[in-house]
Design a protein around this motif. Structure first.
Motif, PDB file in Angstrom:
ATOM      1  N   CYS A 251     -12.661   0.628  -2.095  1.00 46.51           N
ATOM      2  CA  CYS A 251     -11.744  -0.085  -1.205  1.00 46.51           C
ATOM      3  C   CYS A 251     -12.023   0.277   0.249  1.00 46.51           C
ATOM      4  O   CYS A 251     -12.594   1.331   0.539  1.00 46.51           O
ATOM      5  N   ASN A 252     -11.597  -0.609   1.160  1.00 48.76           N
ATOM      6  CA  ASN A 252     -11.779  -0.402   2.601  1.00 48.76           C
ATOM      7  C   ASN A 252     -13.254  -0.357   2.995  1.00 48.76           C
ATOM      8  O   ASN A 252     -13.642   0.405   3.877  1.00 48.76           O
TER       9      ASN A 252
ATOM     10  N   SER B 234      -7.072   8.246  -2.727  1.00 52.98           N
ATOM     11  CA  SER B 234      -6.720   7.394  -1.590  1.00 52.98           C
ATOM     12  C   SER B 234      -5.859   8.180  -0.620  1.00 52.98           C
ATOM     13  O   SER B 234      -5.420   9.293  -0.901  1.00 52.98           O
TER      14      SER B 234
ATOM     15  N   LYS C 150     -10.739   5.183  -2.096  1.00 53.67           N
ATOM     16  CA  LYS C 150     -10.330   4.503  -0.876  1.00 53.67           C
ATOM     17  C   LYS C 150     -10.257   5.543   0.227  1.00 53.67           C
ATOM     18  O   LYS C 150      -9.287   6.297   0.325  1.00 53.67           O
ATOM     19  N   VAL C 151     -11.282   5.622   1.015  1.00 52.11           N
ATOM     20  CA  VAL C 151     -11.345   6.606   2.088  1.00 52.11           C
ATOM     21  C   VAL C 151     -11.414   5.893   3.431  1.00 52.11           C
ATOM     22  O   VAL C 151     -11.667   4.687   3.500  1.00 52.11           O
ATOM     23  N   SER C 152     -11.166   6.642   4.494  1.00 51.68           N
ATOM     24  CA  SER C 152     -11.140   6.038   5.821  1.00 51.68           C
ATOM     25  C   SER C 152     -12.536   5.710   6.315  1.00 51.68           C
ATOM     26  O   SER C 152     -12.727   4.834   7.152  1.00 51.68           O
TER      27      SER C 152
ATOM     28  N   GLY D 274      -6.931   5.067   4.324  1.00 48.04           N
ATOM     29  CA  GLY D 274      -7.826   5.734   3.390  1.00 48.04           C
ATOM     30  C   GLY D 274      -7.827   7.243   3.565  1.00 48.04           C
ATOM     31  O   GLY D 274      -7.384   7.795   4.572  1.00 48.04           O
TER      32      GLY D 274
ATOM     33  N   ASP E  43       0.846  -1.180   0.000  1.00 49.75           N
ATOM     34  CA  ASP E  43       0.000   0.000   0.000  1.00 49.75           C
ATOM     35  C   ASP E  43       0.888   1.240   0.000  1.00 49.75           C
ATOM     36  O   ASP E  43       1.980   1.234   0.578  1.00 49.75           O
TER      37      ASP E  43
END
Length: 591
Positions: free
Chosen positions: A349-350, A296, A326-328, A301, A169
């Motif tokens: 993602c995530n 991202s 891709k976020v938190s 994220g 990552d």
């Protein structure tokens, strides 16, 4: 007794007499001496050995003087520091080292079980290395250790011209650490993803070959000096990555960044890797003619604080076809931000537990041009998401689960039943076999996909599955050093097929003794036409970066030795993961 086995053989397939060297000799003074290395040595295997960092450095130094590649496998070995006054404990390390001519040094899958990279860094100190490639799959989990390694070990490599770091990552902090190094060329790559060249000074642009066929991404700080942004103007750049801290983006930099980006007429793909966002950052990207956008912020994220500004940006990108997010934390406003976009491919993602599943469902339904949906999750969000997919017109679905999510597999299989998709890719699963405690398998799910034409699996175990009659293409990527390639199971599955299927089998293996047996086993299938059976080895090269070279041609009917990776992300990830192994590549069709 601790031993090093040096296999002095030109062909690993027909390895013969080993040379054994005793490390814990009765005379302590001799333990630190460099073991005699044969001029034609190609393979060294160190297992459960304790040695000092100076001994290891001496070994590496000698290997770098040879005119050919040497592979050195280090498995759970102990490295002790030789720095005077050091009170550091011994490190337990496993890694795969390849040294090559032209002073190349490659460390694949550097696993640190205890302590830091200190001892390994000492072993590299002062070596005559021109090109260093480090795969820090696990070491990067402790960023502080890796930073110490960068700033203490690399300055001693006075001949170093190129550094290539490969990670699982990519985070803004990692980009920033590599950005500050004074090395001629620093390349950062993500397994199964992209690779980029970090540019931190105007003078480096002249060294970058920028053309319409350029494969590498140019990586610059979002807060780059105005001179660098000005120098970027009008360049023939296809792919660009912006990293850094959005909250520190000054007003004058917003204007400079906006002018620079809008002048890149060939820009097709943009990656934004920032810790946090600002309206100015999204404003600088407004109206670009890009087709692909990735947002991202590293492993956790991106934190999106200005969703409305992001929504305005996304709406302005009228040529956008692919969006990766891709976020938190996925919130209600974020789903509203993607509502009604004309994108063809969406990657999420995530994914968490998806508290706003109804809002997500509405947003996905509004994406009338959506063809491909890619989802990756560390937990149980995927099955709930797939509940919303049933009403969509997507033709391609890609699913990636982490090991932690393996307990949700049964829910996932059930969610797959009856989907009208033509292509399915699945990865991240421990295995594709029946759970001992479950009565169900993936077979009913796959056989219910009546429109499925292409199936791609990246697995480490395999058991019999039932393929749908509509299937035309099957890709299987298999990687597990502890188990033999399960060709018998695959052949048994394919023997039940009555339709014509094009098969691509790729596997990473430690040794290649059973090659002829694999070939014969495939040929036992009825109506088989084998077009390719190759064995590859990976060769680091200072000129070419890295290449897969054909070690042996078992069957080469079509004469095609290319990888044919294309846009297959699972194949890219597989290629990266097996770089320290032999790779068997087979193409055949049945019926």
């Amino acid at each position: 007794m601790r031993l090093i086995i040096f296999s002095d053989s030109a062909d690993l397939v027909t390895s013969v007499l080993p040379v054994v060297i005793v490390l814990n000799h009765a005379e302590p003074a001799r333990c630190g001496d460099l073991p005699p290395v044969l001029p034609s040595i190609q393979y060294i295997d160190l297992r459960w050995v304790e040695f000092s960092s100076s001994w290891l450095r001496s070994l590496f130094s000698t290997l770098l003087t040879l005119d050919h590649e040497v592979q050195c496998i280090i498995t759970r070995c102990y490295i002790t520091s030789t720095v005077e006054g050091s009170d550091r404990e011994t490190e337990l390390i496993s890694t795969n080292i390849r040294t090559g001519f032209n002073n190349t040094f490659y460390a694949q899958h550097c696993l640190l079980f205890r302590k830091s990279l200190h001892g390994f860094g000492e072993a590299l100190h002062g070596l005559n290395i021109k090109w260093l490639r480090i795969n820090v799959e696990y070491a990067i989990l402790n960023r502080s250790d890796f930073v110490v390694f960068l700033y203490k070990s690399l300055p001693s490599l006075s001949s170093l011209e190129k550094l290539d770091v490969c990670v699982d990552d990519i985070s803004p902090d990692l980009c920033d650490d590599l950005h500050s190094l004074s090395i001629k060329s620093v390349t950062l790559s993500q397994r199964g993803g992209w690779r980029g060249l970090i540019v931190n000074h105007v003078s480096q642009l002249s060294q970058v070959l920028i053309s319409p066929t350029q494969m590498e991404t140019i990586i610059i700080d979002v807060n780059a000096h105005p001179d660098l942004l000005e120098a970027l103007c009008g360049r023939n750049i296809n792919s660009l990555c912006l990293f850094g801290s959005g909250e520190h983006l000054e007003v004058k930099n917003v204007s400079a960044l906006c002018r620079s980006l809008s002048s890149l007429k060939q820009l097709d793909k943009l990656d934004v890797i920032v810790n946090n966002d600002t309206p100015g950052l999204w404003q600088a990207l407004h109206g670009l003619n890009i087709k692909s956008l990735s947002l991202s912020g590293g492993k956790t994220g991106l934190i999106v604080n200005h969703v409305s500004a992001l929504a305005q940006l996304l709406a302005s990108l009228i040529h956008l076809e692919t969006l990766s997010i891709k976020v938190s934390k996925y919130n209600l406003c974020l789903w509203e931000a993607i509502h009604g976009l004309n994108i063809k491919c969406l990657s999420l993602c995530n994914l968490g537990q998806l508290d706003h599943i109804s809002s997500l469902s509405q947003s996905l339904a509004s994406l009338t041009n959506l063809e491909t949906l890619c989802v990756k999750s560390p937990c149980g969000g995927v099955p709930r998401l797939l509940e919303t997919v049933c009403g969509l017109n997507i033709t391609c679905l890609s699913i990636g689960l982490s090991i932690e999510a393996s307990d949700t597999c049964q829910q996932l299989w059930e969610a797959l039943i009856g989907l009208n998709i033509q292509s399915l890719s699945m990865s991240g699963f421990l295995h594709m076999r029946k759970n001992i405690q479950e009565e169900h398998t993936i077979s009913p799910s796959l056989s219910s996909l009546s429109q499925l034409q292409m199936l791609t699996l990246y697995v480490s175990h395999f058991d019999d599955i039932q393929l749908p009659q509509s299937l035309k293409y099957l890709n299987i990527y298999w990687c597990d050093e502890e188990y033999d390639f399960p060709l018998s199971d695959i052949v048994g599955m394919l023997s039940a097929c009555t339709q014509r299927i094009e098969i691509k089998l790729e596997c990473g293996v430690t040794f290649t003794e059973s090659i002829e047996g694999y070939k014969i086993e495939i040929e036992t299938l009825k109506n088989v036409k084998m077009t390719r059976f190759l064995i590859y080895t990976w060769k680091p090269s200072i000129e070419n970066g890295s290449d897969w070279c054909v070690q042996k041609v078992v069957v080469g009917v079509d004469g095609n030795h290319d990888d044919d990776i294309g846009d297959d992300k699972l194949y890219k990830q597989f290629i990266d993961d097996v770089a320290d192994l032999h790779r068997i590549s087979v193409r055949f069709r049945i019926n």
